[in-house]
Design an enzyme around this catalytic site. Structure first.
Site, PDB file in Angstrom:
ATOM      1  N   GLY A   7      11.232 -14.357 -22.250  1.00  0.00           N
ATOM      2  CA  GLY A   7       9.891 -14.932 -22.285  1.00  0.00           C
ATOM      3  C   GLY A   7       9.512 -15.574 -20.969  1.00  0.00           C
ATOM      4  O   GLY A   7      10.109 -15.278 -19.924  1.00  0.00           O
ATOM      5  N   LEU A  37       6.815 -14.944 -19.433  1.00  0.00           N
ATOM      6  CA  LEU A  37       6.608 -13.656 -18.764  1.00  0.00           C
ATOM      7  C   LEU A  37       5.693 -13.800 -17.547  1.00  0.00           C
ATOM      8  O   LEU A  37       4.758 -14.585 -17.539  1.00  0.00           O
ATOM      9  CB  LEU A  37       6.017 -12.645 -19.758  1.00  0.00           C
ATOM     10  N   HIS A  82       7.853  -9.065 -15.229  1.00  0.00           N
ATOM     11  CA  HIS A  82       8.032  -8.481 -16.564  1.00  0.00           C
ATOM     12  C   HIS A  82       6.963  -7.422 -16.827  1.00  0.00           C
ATOM     13  O   HIS A  82       7.247  -6.380 -17.432  1.00  0.00           O
ATOM     14  CB  HIS A  82       7.946  -9.569 -17.644  1.00  0.00           C
TER      15      HIS A  82
END
Ligand code: PAF
Length: 283
Positions: free
Chosen positions: A32, A34, A38
């Site tokens: 996460g 992000l 990503h």
């Protein structure tokens, strides 16, 4: 609209129609927080696969007790919005018990590749990563999975684990995404103060300078001391390592030869530990 699922059973149900249709499923595991790095992984996955699943799971087993598990940024709503914009179809956001059921007693350990560099400094780290990736791969059963080259040693370890366990997933490396000043994108960059953020690009600059010296024929033995001094001068602590390694085996090298090589570094700025690496090839 991206679908969020939280259990392996719900994930299996969501993916079943795609499997029946014979669609190629890509998977991007993340913790996460992000960012564009990503997003680039998801874009590579979308280009190579018909459907893309992204997991967001802050994996407790890859953090030592003194590390940043508790304060690791958790931003699920913003993560889902980013994934929706980029075009991923499924967000898998399991609870800890879904990945580590009560009484869980199984760990995955990869020998060799895990021993130097990150493995020497963070001995728990790669067993945590290999264990969670093996479990996530079992839940998702992807055809291909996408890992950033920023965590280069991790990419090699996961590729070896998937091959050794015969998981049938292709592990694909995606080039590091950088800020305009060269700093590699990382969720941990959020920890940097303004002055640390200003100093951080020195890590990449030093790598480039050492790579230029290597291409001119110099050895690590002569280049590393000056590079380490430059990092300390820029505000870093003495690096945990600054290594030239064979790109596939991570065997140490002192000079460039015909083998593809990688130059890797890890150092702290204040309390934040940054890592980076670049490929180096003889001119
Ligand atoms: O690189 C990461 O974000 C993590 O190590 C990974 C691969 C998602 C495993 O938790």
């Amino acid at each position: 609209m991206i679908a969020t699922v939280r259990t392996a059973a719900a994930l299996r149900a969501a993916l079943a129609p795609w499997r029946r249709e014979g669609l190629r499923i890509g998977f991007v595991p993340t913790m996460g927080a992000l960012h564009r790095g990503h997003a680039a992984l998801v874009e590579h996955a979308l280009a190579a696969c018909d459907r893309v699943v992204v997991s967001v799971f802050v994996n407790p087993t890859q953090f030592a007790p003194n590390e940043d598990f508790a304060r690791y940024p958790r931003t699920e709503e913003a993560d889902a919005a980013l994934l929706d914009r980029v075009g991923a179809q499924v967000l898998y956001a399991p609870a800890v018990e879904e990945i580590y059921p009560p009484g869980d007693a199984t760990r995955v350990t990869v020998a060799g590749l895990t021993e130097p560099m990150e493995g020497a400094i963070r001995p728990h780290f790669f067993t945590g990563v290999a264990t969670v990736c093996a479990r996530l791969f079992c839940h998702v059963q992807p055809d291909a999975t996408f890992f950033g080259e920023k965590d280069y040693q991790q990419l090699l370890v996961v590729r070896r684990m998937a091959r050794d366990l015969g998981l049938g997933v292709e592990v694909i490396g995606v080039p590091t995404v950088r800020e305009p000043d060269g700093l590699a994108l990382s969720s941990r960059n959020a920890y940097l103060s303004a002055s640390e953020r200003a100093a951080a690009p020195a890590l990449h600059r030093v790598l480039q300078r050492v790579a230029a010296g290597l291409r001119d024929g110099a050895s690590m033995a002569t280049l590393a001391p000056e590079a380490m001094r430059a990092l300390v001068h820029a505000g870093f602590t003495a690096p945990d390592y600054l290594d030239l390694r064979e790109a596939e085996t991570l065997a140490p090298l002192d000079r460039l030869d015909a083998t593809p090589a990688r130059l890797l570094v890890a150092a702290r700025l204040g309390t934040t530990r940054l890592i980076d690496n670049i490929p180096v090839q003889r001119a």
